[in-house]
Write an enzyme that holds these catalytic residues in place. Sequence first.
Site, PDB file in Angstrom:
ATOM      1  N   CYS A 153       0.821  -1.197   0.000  1.00 55.34           N
ATOM      2  CA  CYS A 153       0.000   0.000   0.000  1.00 55.34           C
ATOM      3  C   CYS A 153       0.858   1.251   0.000  1.00 55.34           C
ATOM      4  O   CYS A 153       2.082   1.194  -0.148  1.00 55.34           O
ATOM      5  CB  CYS A 153      -0.900   0.019   1.243  1.00 55.34           C
ATOM      6  SG  CYS A 153      -1.806  -1.512   1.523  1.00 55.34           S
ATOM      7  N   ASP A 173      -3.230  -9.698   7.569  1.00 56.24           N
ATOM      8  CA  ASP A 173      -1.996  -9.538   8.337  1.00 56.24           C
ATOM      9  C   ASP A 173      -1.981  -8.191   9.055  1.00 56.24           C
ATOM     10  O   ASP A 173      -1.282  -8.023  10.055  1.00 56.24           O
ATOM     11  CB  ASP A 173      -0.767  -9.708   7.439  1.00 56.24           C
ATOM     12  CG  ASP A 173      -0.736  -8.744   6.264  1.00 56.24           C
ATOM     13  OD1 ASP A 173      -1.790  -8.196   5.898  1.00 56.24           O
ATOM     14  OD2 ASP A 173       0.349  -8.545   5.685  1.00 56.24           O
TER      15      ASP A 173
END
Length: 629
Positions: free
Chosen positions: A2, A101
């Site tokens: 990201c 995660d």
Amino acid sequence: MCGIAGILTCDRPLDDRQAVLDTMLDRIAHRGPDGKGRLHIQTQALFGHRRLAIIDIEHGQQPMCSPDQRYTLVFNGEIYNYLELRQSLIQRGTHFETFSDTEVLLQLLIKEGSNALSQLNGMFAFVFHDREKNTWIAARDPFGIKPFYYSSTEREWVFASEIKAILAHPGINAQRSDEGLQQYLTFQFCLEEKTLFKGIYKLKPGFFLYGVGNKVREEKCYWDTNYHIDQYHTEEYFVDRLRSLLEDSIRLQLRSDVALGSYLSCGIDSSIVSTLAAQHLGENVPMFHGRFAEGIEYDESSYAKLVAKEVNGQYHEVVPTADEFVSDLPRLIYALDEPLAGPGLFPQYRVSKLAAEHVKVVLGGQGGDEIFGGYARYLVGYLEQALKGAIFETNEEGKHLVTLESIIPQLPMLKQYHPLLSQFLSRGLFEDMDARYFHMIDRSQGLQGYLTPELLSSFDRDELFATFQGVFNHPDTLSYINKMTHFDQKTLLPALLQVEDRVSMAVSLESRVQLLDTRIVDLVTSMPPPLKFQGGRPKHILKKATHALLSSRIMKRKDKMGFPVPLGEWMKMGPVRDYFGDILLSQSSKERGIYTREALEGMLSNQGVGGRISWGAISLELWHREFGV
């Protein structure tokens, strides 16, 4: 994978910064086209996130908060051992609402704070915030695979995945750092926390910051390379252990809810990664390669096709062109944030673009040269070491790592390195280890005839060398090979990973690097140097551990090219020559105060654009233009 951005403060309303945060996120939209998230914590923080969904695609949106809203996490990267950590946390009573995660990392940080960092196997950059105390932790993975930049104003601390996002803040201007420029011209990258931008810094790999509001209170290293040599185990043990760790690293890094492929440059590192990945994933793994049509010296596709065929991989190829080079170069310099490396970033970007058409995650072999001793200059260094020992009957390392007799069979691989050998023979011969290696990597040598007298007079050579020594002379590195690889792991590798990150994320592609696992590095740095670099053989222990994986044609080749770009050929005529002429001979370039007018005019006619100096000149000029410095 990201992009993250944010503004931290203390008792200051941030309503007027929400539009700023939106602009910051827009500038890194390529890092996360699958989602956009924001969080405003009154008088404390603004957090933003752009998501490239890889694990638990339907959930895991960020910024992510704890159920009681006390803790917030903005996170870029992947935690490969998140399933094991998740199970451990469940056994300790933690309840999970997603299979991401991100939530695992959030819960682990809530329970253990900065002590959680040593348990993570992954690539990451994140900020973890406690709104009750307005304290935070910012951390970056041990190798610098994922980027993290920061700057500050009088009342705000600003961070982002890329510098261009930080520059969206109205209180932060794009200014060139003179110290950063000197480091770039010397090493081709900036050392430690420095960048080419004044007042903008990078969080060092393996470090975390602890802060309160808009102030950094502590910077601490949580992981460093360990050079305590294991003299008790045999070569057979190290070979078996390395093979086991390579297998496990691949296993963990294949975790994904989207399609995966691999880069295949057809060197040993990418071939090992592609082969091991194919063993886990089965047939038809997409594999991506690039070549140039300008001649056999720019084409290694026969080796790549051989590897793909042996593992029944799905071979894909791209042939970048001169026209694409001209159109891509400005946007690539902008994507990098700072000029780094050489023209090889262009074909690297084109291969990433090809991969992004087929998969969302790609595996690569980055790091193998720095970990296992694969660069030709290491061999040059030990040629000098062997000559010194033979002539003066001395031994700096306590035990002969290589002798002149043992190194001779490896010397043919140096036939492509005439400039390096000339430099080695003409300067610094038989000096101390740090001085010798500094001479070998100092790219400012030969610039005296190109840089302006004003810039040359500002160079603080003593300070540059002292900064270099601070990294090179690690107190536990007694052998030359460990000193050289340590310096490259801490400086060159993060720079190469910056290129890896930017060219892949520019096309919204996640790049994973399987050799960069702290367990692998800890094992290799603990090996006795004579075993690791036996007889001056590059990657000796890696080849021994994986010899059964690859054909002898791949394993024994000594002509690996390193993705050369045919700039010399392109400069004879056509768009590349015209473009470089327009940029280098422009008025802004001549008035920049870096290169003399005569040097700029001579670069095209005398040196040729394929040279290192010309590449550095055009990269710097484009950087100034793209960022308005």
